[in-house]
Design a protein around this motif. Structure first.
Motif, PDB file in Angstrom:
ATOM      1  N   SER A   1       3.822  -9.662   6.188  1.00 14.15           N
ATOM      2  CA  SER A   1       4.665  -8.495   6.434  1.00 14.15           C
ATOM      3  C   SER A   1       3.938  -7.242   5.952  1.00 14.15           C
ATOM      4  O   SER A   1       3.119  -7.284   5.044  1.00 14.15           O
ATOM      5  CB  SER A   1       5.999  -8.647   5.709  1.00 14.15           C
ATOM      6  OG  SER A   1       5.837  -8.310   4.359  1.00 14.15           O
ATOM      7  N   ARG A   2       4.240  -6.152   6.582  1.00 16.40           N
ATOM      8  CA  ARG A   2       3.603  -4.888   6.260  1.00 16.40           C
ATOM      9  C   ARG A   2       3.850  -4.495   4.810  1.00 16.40           C
ATOM     10  O   ARG A   2       2.960  -4.048   4.099  1.00 16.40           O
ATOM     11  CB  ARG A   2       4.213  -3.819   7.162  1.00 16.40           C
ATOM     12  CG  ARG A   2       3.205  -2.879   7.734  1.00 16.40           C
ATOM     13  CD  ARG A   2       3.870  -1.944   8.698  1.00 16.40           C
ATOM     14  NE  ARG A   2       3.417  -0.577   8.460  1.00 16.40           N
ATOM     15  CZ  ARG A   2       2.158  -0.167   8.667  1.00 16.40           C
ATOM     16  NH1 ARG A   2       1.247  -0.997   9.106  1.00 16.40           N
ATOM     17  NH2 ARG A   2       1.822   1.076   8.434  1.00 16.40           N
TER      18      ARG A   2
ATOM     19  N   LEU B   1       1.133  -3.959   1.813  1.00 12.09           N
ATOM     20  CA  LEU B   1       1.077  -2.678   1.108  1.00 12.09           C
ATOM     21  C   LEU B   1       1.170  -2.906  -0.405  1.00 12.09           C
ATOM     22  O   LEU B   1       0.438  -2.308  -1.190  1.00 12.09           O
ATOM     23  CB  LEU B   1       2.227  -1.784   1.583  1.00 12.09           C
ATOM     24  CG  LEU B   1       2.098  -0.306   1.230  1.00 12.09           C
ATOM     25  CD1 LEU B   1       0.869   0.300   1.882  1.00 12.09           C
ATOM     26  CD2 LEU B   1       3.339   0.472   1.643  1.00 12.09           C
ATOM     27  N   LEU B   2       2.047  -3.817  -0.782  1.00  8.85           N
ATOM     28  CA  LEU B   2       2.199  -4.142  -2.201  1.00  8.85           C
ATOM     29  C   LEU B   2       0.887  -4.691  -2.751  1.00  8.85           C
ATOM     30  O   LEU B   2       0.430  -4.307  -3.829  1.00  8.85           O
ATOM     31  CB  LEU B   2       3.320  -5.175  -2.372  1.00  8.85           C
ATOM     32  CG  LEU B   2       3.629  -5.523  -3.823  1.00  8.85           C
ATOM     33  CD1 LEU B   2       4.332  -4.360  -4.504  1.00  8.85           C
ATOM     34  CD2 LEU B   2       4.495  -6.779  -3.905  1.00  8.85           C
ATOM     35  N   ASP B   3       0.281  -5.565  -1.969  1.00  2.85           N
ATOM     36  CA  ASP B   3      -0.985  -6.155  -2.380  1.00  2.85           C
ATOM     37  C   ASP B   3      -2.044  -5.071  -2.540  1.00  2.85           C
ATOM     38  O   ASP B   3      -2.811  -5.050  -3.501  1.00  2.85           O
ATOM     39  CB  ASP B   3      -1.422  -7.182  -1.333  1.00  2.85           C
ATOM     40  CG  ASP B   3      -2.630  -7.949  -1.805  1.00  2.85           C
ATOM     41  OD1 ASP B   3      -2.689  -8.236  -3.022  1.00  2.85           O
ATOM     42  OD2 ASP B   3      -3.514  -8.237  -0.985  1.00  2.85           O
ATOM     43  N   PHE B   4      -2.040  -4.127  -1.578  1.00  6.48           N
ATOM     44  CA  PHE B   4      -2.982  -3.012  -1.648  1.00  6.48           C
ATOM     45  C   PHE B   4      -2.795  -2.232  -2.950  1.00  6.48           C
ATOM     46  O   PHE B   4      -3.748  -1.911  -3.661  1.00  6.48           O
ATOM     47  CB  PHE B   4      -2.801  -2.091  -0.443  1.00  6.48           C
ATOM     48  CG  PHE B   4      -3.388  -0.728  -0.639  1.00  6.48           C
ATOM     49  CD1 PHE B   4      -4.753  -0.536  -0.509  1.00  6.48           C
ATOM     50  CD2 PHE B   4      -2.592   0.352  -0.994  1.00  6.48           C
ATOM     51  CE1 PHE B   4      -5.310   0.718  -0.710  1.00  6.48           C
ATOM     52  CE2 PHE B   4      -3.142   1.597  -1.208  1.00  6.48           C
ATOM     53  CZ  PHE B   4      -4.500   1.781  -1.061  1.00  6.48           C
ATOM     54  N   TYR B   5      -1.520  -1.926  -3.267  1.00  9.38           N
ATOM     55  CA  TYR B   5      -1.228  -1.159  -4.480  1.00  9.38           C
ATOM     56  C   TYR B   5      -1.698  -1.897  -5.727  1.00  9.38           C
ATOM     57  O   TYR B   5      -2.322  -1.324  -6.616  1.00  9.38           O
ATOM     58  CB  TYR B   5       0.267  -0.831  -4.579  1.00  9.38           C
ATOM     59  CG  TYR B   5       0.585   0.533  -4.029  1.00  9.38           C
ATOM     60  CD1 TYR B   5       0.475   1.658  -4.819  1.00  9.38           C
ATOM     61  CD2 TYR B   5       0.951   0.694  -2.700  1.00  9.38           C
ATOM     62  CE1 TYR B   5       0.741   2.919  -4.315  1.00  9.38           C
ATOM     63  CE2 TYR B   5       1.222   1.953  -2.179  1.00  9.38           C
ATOM     64  CZ  TYR B   5       1.117   3.072  -2.993  1.00  9.38           C
ATOM     65  OH  TYR B   5       1.360   4.316  -2.498  1.00  9.38           O
ATOM     66  N   LEU B   6      -1.383  -3.191  -5.800  1.00  8.86           N
ATOM     67  CA  LEU B   6      -1.762  -3.955  -6.985  1.00  8.86           C
ATOM     68  C   LEU B   6      -3.265  -3.956  -7.166  1.00  8.86           C
ATOM     69  O   LEU B   6      -3.782  -3.717  -8.265  1.00  8.86           O
ATOM     70  CB  LEU B   6      -1.240  -5.392  -6.870  1.00  8.86           C
ATOM     71  CG  LEU B   6       0.272  -5.536  -7.068  1.00  8.86           C
ATOM     72  CD1 LEU B   6       0.690  -6.986  -6.879  1.00  8.86           C
ATOM     73  CD2 LEU B   6       0.660  -5.051  -8.464  1.00  8.86           C
TER      74      LEU B   6
ATOM     75  N   ILE C   1      -3.299   2.129   6.842  1.00  7.66           N
ATOM     76  CA  ILE C   1      -2.154   2.644   6.082  1.00  7.66           C
ATOM     77  C   ILE C   1      -2.269   4.150   5.858  1.00  7.66           C
ATOM     78  O   ILE C   1      -3.362   4.709   5.883  1.00  7.66           O
ATOM     79  CB  ILE C   1      -1.962   1.949   4.713  1.00  7.66           C
ATOM     80  CG1 ILE C   1      -3.243   1.966   3.917  1.00  7.66           C
ATOM     81  CG2 ILE C   1      -1.404   0.555   4.889  1.00  7.66           C
ATOM     82  CD1 ILE C   1      -3.088   1.374   2.543  1.00  7.66           C
ATOM     83  N   HIS C   2      -1.136   4.768   5.634  1.00  6.78           N
ATOM     84  CA  HIS C   2      -1.099   6.217   5.434  1.00  6.78           C
ATOM     85  C   HIS C   2      -1.964   6.602   4.237  1.00  6.78           C
ATOM     86  O   HIS C   2      -1.847   6.007   3.164  1.00  6.78           O
ATOM     87  CB  HIS C   2       0.347   6.657   5.198  1.00  6.78           C
ATOM     88  CG  HIS C   2       0.528   8.130   5.317  1.00  6.78           C
ATOM     89  ND1 HIS C   2       0.033   9.008   4.390  1.00  6.78           N
ATOM     90  CD2 HIS C   2       1.132   8.892   6.264  1.00  6.78           C
ATOM     91  CE1 HIS C   2       0.324  10.240   4.760  1.00  6.78           C
ATOM     92  NE2 HIS C   2       0.992  10.197   5.897  1.00  6.78           N
TER      93      HIS C   2
END
Lengths: 264, 287
Positions: free
Chosen positions: B19-20, B24-29, B122-123
């Motif tokens: 899921s998007r 995104l969460l993975d990217f942040y972590l 991603i933005h």
């Protein structure tokens, strides 16, 4: 004629810097705006403080306006004459480009201290002078000739001490190459000069007098204008300036010996 | 055991559909963790920087304490101990307020940094939020010893309840989000004009006065306090500080978080809108 050579060298560089800066006249307006905003926020703080009290450690609002004016004026001197030279020196030590200055047939300390001029940053000198003028007009008593002379002497000594402080710190770049944060650090600490150092706790007052000579650069001249300066303070200021200048000269030569260059 | 006879390269199975939100969460972590590790390497540089920023609050603390003493110990109910608490917490909130400076957008555009960003899915604001957010974590840890030293020197009066601490812990991140969005909006003006210095200066001056940075807003004239409620500045600065030191009633604590959420929503909407228009004006530079 030889005796005036340092002054002639400084004048020459000043003229070159002037011609350079005159190409970018719009910058003056930007500087003026920045100056006005800085002054505006300074005035807001003073107005706020004095909406809650009549005097701060024995200083009236008009007297604090003198302090603010001198702080802005000295800030203009630092930003237009002292700081640009020092950041350039730091940069050249890091890149090894200082060789070009060292090979010139003139005293190296003199050269590295006069090469850069940012006249538009001098907008603050103008703003500061105006603020001081207005503040003096609002003072109960005028400013006598003796105090005016003492003020001139104190502000000159203060500028010399700030120069020495900057050169000592910059000279450390010969050992510690990265000094990027230093400019920010100084600008942060310099803000404290908006208030007479007497209001700070002892340890801080000591630091702002002898480690970073803000007391000599701002508070002492302000004391002269507000007729609270004792002649011994001015004498002490002169003595410390001479000491500091001697030390700076010595430290500079030691530092220079550590410079190995990077060219070739 | 089987041996491959075909010369065709082995084909990896297609990745499971993630899921998007999860990616995104993975990217942040991951980015945040990298930023934390990187910033702990530059402890000395970071400390230099943080110590340079102590001059302003110490100056204000000393001045307002002097005002309180000249009035016989307190001004509008605030004692030197209260000011000490306010301005010590100020030093952390000030750090949380640091975001990507709008002045650097010109550099960002000129150097063609955006070209790389535009290719990614991603933005781009997420890169700033994650990277600078990771730095914040390092800063909070490095701030603790500074706070301890300031506490010993200035004796703050600070008795927060558990709820104050919890709200504060959320509010400082809300402050970070609002200010990041606001500075992004300011920075994006650079797409239309390069003469942005005056706009930035005016914004920062307004912020200085209306945020509670130079004095607790309580000491400002009443009309300034009313005005500040309707602008974003207070919610990134004065409110987080007061949530910890001000003993605010629960309604005000929660109301503040709601105001922050509102400003985050407004800011995000505006950033999304402006960004879409801005990149249409962006002519790419090689990278």
């Amino acid at each position: 004629m030889e005796r005036f050579r340092p002054a002639r060298v400084a004048w020459l560089y000043f003229r070159i810097g002037l011609m350079n800066e005159l190409q970018y006249r719009v910058n003056f307006l930007i500087q003026l705006l920045q100056s006005a905003i800085a002054l505006g926020t300074g005035l807001v703080v003073i107005a706020l403080v004095f909406s809650h009290t009549k005097e701060l450690n024995g200083w009236s609002a008009s007297q604090l306006l003198v302090v603010l004016g001198i702080q802005i004026l000295m800030g203009g001197v630092i930003q237009s004459l002292i700081q640009p030279n020092m950041t350039r020196l730091m940069e050249e030590v890091r890149l090894g480009k200082l060789d070009y200055a060292l090979t010139k047939p003139e005293d190296a300390q003199l050269l590295v201290s006069v090469r850069e001029v940012r006249i538009w940053q001098g907008a603050d000198v103008l703003t500061g002078a105006i603020v001081i003028g207005i503040a003096i007009a609002r003072l109960q008593h005028g400013v006598g000739l003796v105090h005016a002379l003492a003020f001139a002497a104190a502000i000159m000594l203060g500028a010399v001490m700030v120069y020495c402080f900057w050169l000592i710190i910059t000279t450390s770049a010969f050992w510690i190459v990265r000094m990027d944060q230093l400019v920010e650090l100084f600008q942060g600490v310099y803000q404290t000069g908006r208030w007479p150092v007497g209001i700070y706790p002892t340890w801080l007052r000591f630091g702002l007098t002898f480690l970073v000579p803000i007391a000599f650069a701002v508070t002492v001249p302000a004391e002269a204008v507000t007729s609270r300066l004792h002649w011994t303070t001015l004498l002490g200021s002169a003595g410390f300036a001479v000491l500091l200048f001697g030390f700076t000269r010595w430290f500079w030569t030691v530092g220079l010996r550590h410079y190995s260059g990077a060219s070739a | 055991m089987t041996t491959r006879t075909s010369l065709e390269p082995p084909v990896a199975p297609p990745p499971p559909e993630v899921s998007r939100l999860r990616s995104l969460l993975d990217f942040y972590l991951t980015s945040t963790r990298l930023a934390i590790i990187r910033n702990f390497q530059y402890r000395v540089a970071n400390y230099f920087y943080m110590i340079g920023m102590l001059a302003e609050p110490i100056m204000l603390l000393v001045v307002w304490s002097a005002v309180a003493r000249s009035r016989g110990g307190s001004v509008d109910g605030l004692t030197p101990g209260d000011f000490a608490a306010y301005f010590i917490v100020w030093t952390l909130v000030r750090q949380m307020n640091i975001a990507f400076t709008p002045a650097a957008w010109e550099w960002r555009i000129r150097e063609g940094q955006l070209s790389g960003w535009l290719l990614r899915p991603i933005h781009p604001i997420n890169y700033d939020l994650a990277d600078i957010g990771g730095w914040k974590v390092a800063v909070i840890v490095m701030w603790l010893p500074i706070a301890a030293v300031l506490t010993v020197i200035f004796h703050p009066t600070l008795h927060p309840r558990l709820v104050d601490v919890l709200v504060f812990a959320v509010a400082i991140w809300g402050a970070y989000a609002i200010r990041s969005l606001a500075l992004w909006l300011l920075g994006m003006v650079t797409f239309w004009t390069t003469r942005v210095g005056a706009i930035f200066e005016t914004y920062f001056a307004a912020e200085l006065i209306l945020s509670g940075r130079i004095v607790p807003l309580k000491l400002m004239p009443a009309w300034v306090q009313r005005l500040a409620n309707f602008l974003p500045f207070k919610w990134t600065f004065g409110y987080p500080i007061e949530s910890l030191v001000g003993r605010l009633p629960i309604a005000q604590l929660v109301g503040g978080l709601a105001a922050q959420a509102l400003w985050i929503a407004v800011g995000s909407g505006l950033v999304a809108l402006l960004w879409r228009r801005a990149i249409r004006r962006f002519s790419s530079v090689g990278n």
